[in-house]
Design an enzyme around this catalytic site. Structure first.
Site, short mmCIF file in Angstrom:
data_model
loop_
_atom_site.label_atom_id
_atom_site.label_comp_id
_atom_site.label_asym_id
_atom_site.label_seq_id
_atom_site.Cartn_x
_atom_site.Cartn_y
_atom_site.Cartn_z
N GLY A 43 32.39 18.99 -20.08
CA GLY A 43 31.98 19.18 -18.85
C GLY A 43 30.69 18.57 -18.28
N ASP A 99 26.66 21.74 -18.53
CA ASP A 99 27.20 21.74 -17.10
C ASP A 99 26.68 22.88 -16.56
OD1 ASP A 99 29.20 23.24 -18.50
OD2 ASP A 99 31.00 22.18 -17.86
N ASP A 102 26.75 30.13 -18.23
CA ASP A 102 27.55 31.32 -17.81
C ASP A 102 27.11 32.62 -18.49
OD1 ASP A 102 29.70 32.58 -16.09
OD2 ASP A 102 31.07 32.09 -17.71
N LYS A 130 24.66 30.64 -13.66
CA LYS A 130 24.93 32.06 -13.09
C LYS A 130 24.53 33.21 -13.73
CE LYS A 130 29.81 30.46 -13.19
NZ LYS A 130 31.11 30.75 -12.76
N PHE A 151 33.93 30.72 -9.72
CA PHE A 151 34.52 29.61 -10.55
C PHE A 151 34.57 28.30 -9.76
CE2 PHE A 151 37.62 27.07 -12.80
CZ PHE A 151 37.06 27.19 -13.85
N VAL A 152 33.59 27.49 -10.39
CA VAL A 152 33.44 26.30 -9.64
C VAL A 152 33.96 24.87 -10.42
CG1 VAL A 152 31.40 26.99 -8.45
CG2 VAL A 152 31.14 26.00 -10.77
N ASP A 158 35.76 21.40 -14.77
CA ASP A 158 37.22 21.18 -14.67
C ASP A 158 38.17 22.73 -14.61
OD1 ASP A 158 37.09 22.30 -17.19
OD2 ASP A 158 39.39 21.96 -17.56
N ARG A 164 37.30 17.17 -12.58
CA ARG A 164 36.03 16.51 -13.24
C ARG A 164 35.52 15.44 -12.36
NH1 ARG A 164 35.57 19.21 -18.15
NH2 ARG A 164 37.27 19.45 -19.23
P1 5GP Z 1 29.07 30.27 -21.54
O1 5GP Z 1 29.11 30.13 -22.94
O2 5GP Z 1 27.74 30.26 -20.90
O3 5GP Z 1 29.74 31.67 -21.08
O4 5GP Z 1 30.01 29.09 -20.90
C1 5GP Z 1 29.81 28.19 -20.61
C2 5GP Z 1 30.80 27.23 -20.54
O5 5GP Z 1 31.73 27.80 -19.53
C3 5GP Z 1 30.49 26.02 -19.73
O6 5GP Z 1 30.23 24.86 -20.68
C4 5GP Z 1 31.84 25.69 -19.12
O7 5GP Z 1 32.79 24.88 -19.91
C5 5GP Z 1 32.60 27.17 -18.98
N1 5GP Z 1 32.36 27.56 -17.72
C6 5GP Z 1 31.55 28.60 -17.23
N2 5GP Z 1 31.74 28.79 -16.07
C7 5GP Z 1 32.50 27.95 -15.29
C8 5GP Z 1 32.71 27.59 -14.07
O8 5GP Z 1 32.50 28.44 -12.98
N3 5GP Z 1 33.62 26.58 -13.64
C9 5GP Z 1 34.08 25.96 -14.92
N4 5GP Z 1 34.93 24.96 -14.76
N5 5GP Z 1 33.75 26.16 -16.19
C10 5GP Z 1 32.73 27.04 -16.43
MG MG Z 2 31.50 23.66 -21.30
#
Ligand code: 5GP
Ligand code: MG
Length: 183
Positions: A43, A99, A102, A130, A151-152, A158, A164
């Site tokens: 990403g 990227d 979350d 977020k 969700f973006v 992706d 992407r």
């Molecule tokens: P975390 O470990 O912070 O929950 O997640 C981070 C990863 O989740 C990001 O690197 C991404 O791959 C995926 N992710 C989280 N939110 C989104 C979103 O809104 N869109 C997409 N495409 N991937 C997301």
């Molecule tokens: Mg990721």
């Protein structure tokens, strides 16, 4: 605009302008000392490649791959499939670039991994944040845009491997994002 996109959250020109400003923030904080920039596959590839072209410090570029364990566990443990060589991390200042921040699990696990491997300092940099989704205590020193809980896709992000290559960040139409929330 791509026909599957419902609305755009960050336009191409907004992203490019913000990255130039972010690079100024990063350089102001980190100075001109050597740096290892670590992008999180897949990403962050688009973001990290644009970002490094604005950074003036001598830097090495490395990549890491992290994925959530699938199948029957909700522990949120991460599998680190592909790691930079130790010499790129040990004793170095690391700028970890993802990227999106979350739940924070990816950033937390990778920061711990690099600190455990002897990085001198680890800084986090994400294009998107977020904050309302956070479940572990983790922030990034450098954030491009703070966004709502949607969700973006686009600009490296992706849905099922697609989108992407869009130059902007957008939200998919519901009919094209049936399972996005569980992705
Ligand atoms: P975390 O470990 O912070 O929950 O997640 C981070 C990863 O989740 C990001 O690197 C991404 O791959 C995926 N992710 C989280 N939110 C989104 C979103 O809104 N869109 C997409 N495409 N991937 C997301
Ligand atoms: Mg990721």
């Amino acid at each position: 605009m791509h026909p599957h996109i419902e609305r755009v959250l960050c336009t191409e020109s907004e992203i490019q302008a913000r990255i130039a400003d972010l690079a100024v923030e990063i350089s102001g904080r980190l100075g001109d000392e050597p740096l290892t920039v670590v992008g999180v596959l897949n990403g962050a590839v688009v973001f990290v490649s644009d970002l490094i072209r604005h950074l003036r410090a001598p830097l090495e570029l490395a990549f890491v791959s992290a994925s959530s364990y699938r199948g029957g566990t909700t522990s949120g443990a991460l599998e680190l499939d592909f790691l930079p060589k130790r010499s790129s991390i040990e004793g170095r200042r690391v700028l970890l670039v993802d990227d999106i921040l979350d739940t924070g699990k990816t950033m937390r696990a990778l920061m711990d991994e690099f600190r455990g491997n002897g990085a001198a300092e680890v800084f986090g940099c994400v294009l998107l944040d977020k904050p309302s989704r956070r479940v572990v205590d983790c922030g990034a020193e450098f954030v491009g845009f703070s966004i709502e809980d949607a969700f973006v896709v686009g600009y490296g992000l992706d849905y099922r491997g697609l989108y992407r290559n869009l130059p902007y960040i957008g939200v998919l139409k519901p009919e094209h994002a049936a399972a996005a929330a569980s992705n």
